[in-house]
Design a protein around this motif. Structure first.
Motif, PDB file in Angstrom:
ATOM      1  N   LEU A 156      -4.070  -3.056   5.586  1.00  0.00           N
ATOM      2  CA  LEU A 156      -4.674  -1.837   6.133  1.00  0.00           C
ATOM      3  C   LEU A 156      -3.933  -1.405   7.398  1.00  0.00           C
ATOM      4  N   GLU A 157      -3.637  -2.335   8.292  1.00  0.00           N
ATOM      5  CA  GLU A 157      -2.940  -1.977   9.531  1.00  0.00           C
ATOM      6  C   GLU A 157      -1.546  -1.435   9.244  1.00  0.00           C
ATOM      7  N   LEU A 158      -0.857  -1.999   8.253  1.00  0.00           N
ATOM      8  CA  LEU A 158       0.450  -1.467   7.871  1.00  0.00           C
ATOM      9  C   LEU A 158       0.303  -0.062   7.300  1.00  0.00           C
ATOM     10  N   ALA A 159      -0.687   0.144   6.438  1.00  0.00           N
ATOM     11  CA  ALA A 159      -0.924   1.480   5.876  1.00  0.00           C
ATOM     12  C   ALA A 159      -1.185   2.495   6.986  1.00  0.00           C
ATOM     13  N   GLU A 160      -1.974   2.112   7.966  1.00  0.00           N
ATOM     14  CA  GLU A 160      -2.253   3.022   9.085  1.00  0.00           C
ATOM     15  C   GLU A 160      -0.981   3.325   9.877  1.00  0.00           C
ATOM     16  N   ALA A 161      -0.125   2.317  10.075  1.00  0.00           N
ATOM     17  CA  ALA A 161       1.131   2.527  10.801  1.00  0.00           C
ATOM     18  C   ALA A 161       2.050   3.486  10.048  1.00  0.00           C
ATOM     19  N   CYS A 162       1.862   3.568   8.733  1.00  0.00           N
ATOM     20  CA  CYS A 162       2.673   4.458   7.892  1.00  0.00           C
ATOM     21  C   CYS A 162       1.979   5.793   7.635  1.00  0.00           C
ATOM     22  N   ASP A 163       0.794   6.001   8.192  1.00  0.00           N
ATOM     23  CA  ASP A 163      -0.027   7.190   7.938  1.00  0.00           C
ATOM     24  C   ASP A 163      -0.328   7.388   6.463  1.00  0.00           C
ATOM     25  N   VAL A 164      -0.490   6.280   5.742  1.00  0.00           N
ATOM     26  CA  VAL A 164      -0.927   6.327   4.352  1.00  0.00           C
ATOM     27  C   VAL A 164      -2.448   6.515   4.374  1.00  0.00           C
ATOM     28  N   PRO A 165      -2.990   7.539   3.711  1.00  0.00           N
ATOM     29  CA  PRO A 165      -4.437   7.755   3.721  1.00  0.00           C
ATOM     30  C   PRO A 165      -5.173   6.576   3.080  1.00  0.00           C
ATOM     31  N   VAL A 166      -6.113   5.997   3.819  1.00  0.00           N
ATOM     32  CA  VAL A 166      -6.880   4.845   3.345  1.00  0.00           C
ATOM     33  C   VAL A 166      -8.344   4.996   3.709  1.00  0.00           C
ATOM     34  N   THR A 180       2.258  13.357   7.049  1.00  0.00           N
ATOM     35  CA  THR A 180       3.054  12.894   5.923  1.00  0.00           C
ATOM     36  C   THR A 180       3.305  11.407   6.079  1.00  0.00           C
ATOM     37  N   PRO A 181       2.993  10.603   5.045  1.00  0.00           N
ATOM     38  CA  PRO A 181       3.279   9.165   5.128  1.00  0.00           C
ATOM     39  C   PRO A 181       4.763   8.925   5.420  1.00  0.00           C
ATOM     40  N   HIS A 182       5.025   7.877   6.185  1.00  0.00           N
ATOM     41  CA  HIS A 182       6.383   7.574   6.635  1.00  0.00           C
ATOM     42  C   HIS A 182       6.509   6.071   6.856  1.00  0.00           C
ATOM     43  N   LEU A 183       7.718   5.600   7.009  1.00  0.00           N
ATOM     44  CA  LEU A 183       7.933   4.195   7.365  1.00  0.00           C
ATOM     45  C   LEU A 183       7.429   3.961   8.780  1.00  0.00           C
ATOM     46  N   PRO A 184       6.956   2.753   9.064  1.00  0.00           N
ATOM     47  CA  PRO A 184       6.543   2.481  10.446  1.00  0.00           C
ATOM     48  C   PRO A 184       7.764   2.509  11.358  1.00  0.00           C
ATOM     49  N   LYS A 185       7.555   2.826  12.611  1.00  0.00           N
ATOM     50  CA  LYS A 185       8.707   2.971  13.515  1.00  0.00           C
ATOM     51  C   LYS A 185       9.458   1.667  13.724  1.00  0.00           C
ATOM     52  N   ASP A 186       8.821   0.533  13.523  1.00  0.00           N
ATOM     53  CA  ASP A 186       9.470  -0.759  13.752  1.00  0.00           C
ATOM     54  C   ASP A 186       9.700  -1.530  12.457  1.00  0.00           C
ATOM     55  N   ASP A 187      10.021  -0.844  11.365  1.00  0.00           N
ATOM     56  CA  ASP A 187      10.252  -1.539  10.099  1.00  0.00           C
ATOM     57  C   ASP A 187      11.478  -2.442  10.248  1.00  0.00           C
ATOM     58  N   ALA A 188      11.254  -3.762  10.154  1.00  0.00           N
ATOM     59  CA  ALA A 188      12.312  -4.737  10.416  1.00  0.00           C
ATOM     60  C   ALA A 188      13.242  -4.962   9.237  1.00  0.00           C
ATOM     61  N   ASN A 189      12.918  -4.394   8.087  1.00  0.00           N
ATOM     62  CA  ASN A 189      13.732  -4.552   6.883  1.00  0.00           C
ATOM     63  C   ASN A 189      13.813  -6.004   6.416  1.00  0.00           C
ATOM     64  N   THR A 190      12.832  -6.819   6.797  1.00  0.00           N
ATOM     65  CA  THR A 190      12.706  -8.195   6.311  1.00  0.00           C
ATOM     66  C   THR A 190      11.245  -8.442   5.978  1.00  0.00           C
ATOM     67  N   GLY A 191      10.973  -9.470   5.219  1.00  0.00           N
ATOM     68  CA  GLY A 191       9.608  -9.790   4.827  1.00  0.00           C
ATOM     69  C   GLY A 191       9.258  -9.126   3.517  1.00  0.00           C
ATOM     70  N   PRO A 192       8.091  -9.486   2.951  1.00  0.00           N
ATOM     71  CA  PRO A 192       7.675  -8.895   1.680  1.00  0.00           C
ATOM     72  C   PRO A 192       7.607  -7.369   1.764  1.00  0.00           C
ATOM     73  N   LEU A 193       7.990  -6.709   0.695  1.00  0.00           N
ATOM     74  CA  LEU A 193       7.948  -5.256   0.629  1.00  0.00           C
ATOM     75  C   LEU A 193       6.568  -4.831   0.134  1.00  0.00           C
TER      76      LEU A 193
END
Length: 170
Positions: A109-119, A75-88
């Protein structure tokens, strides 16, 4: 000579000779298997030693969907180290919106992979366009620059970074 290439037309022994390929040259060739076999044979005839010939096979007949086909579904999820800053970065279909951290990710792509978003992806350098996705809104920059730009309204997630908040059709 042209700006982005040395010769036009199909590669051949004459084309290699025109640009100065010799037995001492280091040669890098990319392409599908039949093309690669022809180029290897031609370069061997020209005396290029096998250790100076570097090849990368591009094969358009096989599925290029790592992370989408054959992988365990997560299931897609937020990355474990989401800093809550920077572009959304919002992945519209997956319902995930995560903040861009340039020190943690080189590409969307690397962010999508960290979130388990299918790419879908293959090259990770903007060459193959397997990762081309819809850019619903926002602005991105490329690093590295893709070989060819994607279709209007699209982006290559493998080599793009958000400039501002973005919404991507993933």
């Amino acid at each position: 000579m042209a700006k982005d290439f040395d010769a036009t037309g199909h590669l051949s022994q004459a084309a290699f000779e025109e640009v100065g390929v010799s037995a001492e040259s280091e040669v890098y060739v990319c392409g599908p298997s039949r093309f690669m076999a022809e180029m290897k044979a031609t370069l061997t005839i020209m005396g290029v030693l096998p250790e100076r010939l570097h090849v990368e096979l591009f094969n358009g007949s096989e599925s290029m969907t790592p992370g989408v086909v054959g992988a365990a579904t997560r299931t897609p999820h937020l990355p474990k180290d989401d800093a809550n800053t920077g572009p959304l970065v919002s992945f519209a279909r997956s319902g995930i919106a995560a903040h861009w951290n340039a020190s943690a990710y080189q590409s969307i792509l690397e962010l999508a992979e960290a979130c388990d978003v299918p790419v879908r992806w293959s090259c990770r350098t903007g060459v193959c366009h397997n990762c081309e996705s819809g850019l619903v809104s926002g602005a991105i920059a490329y690093d590295p620059q893709p070989l060819e730009k994607p279709a209007g309204g699209n982006l290559l997630i493998c080599c793009s970074q958000p400039v501002h908040d973005v919404v991507i059709d993933l």
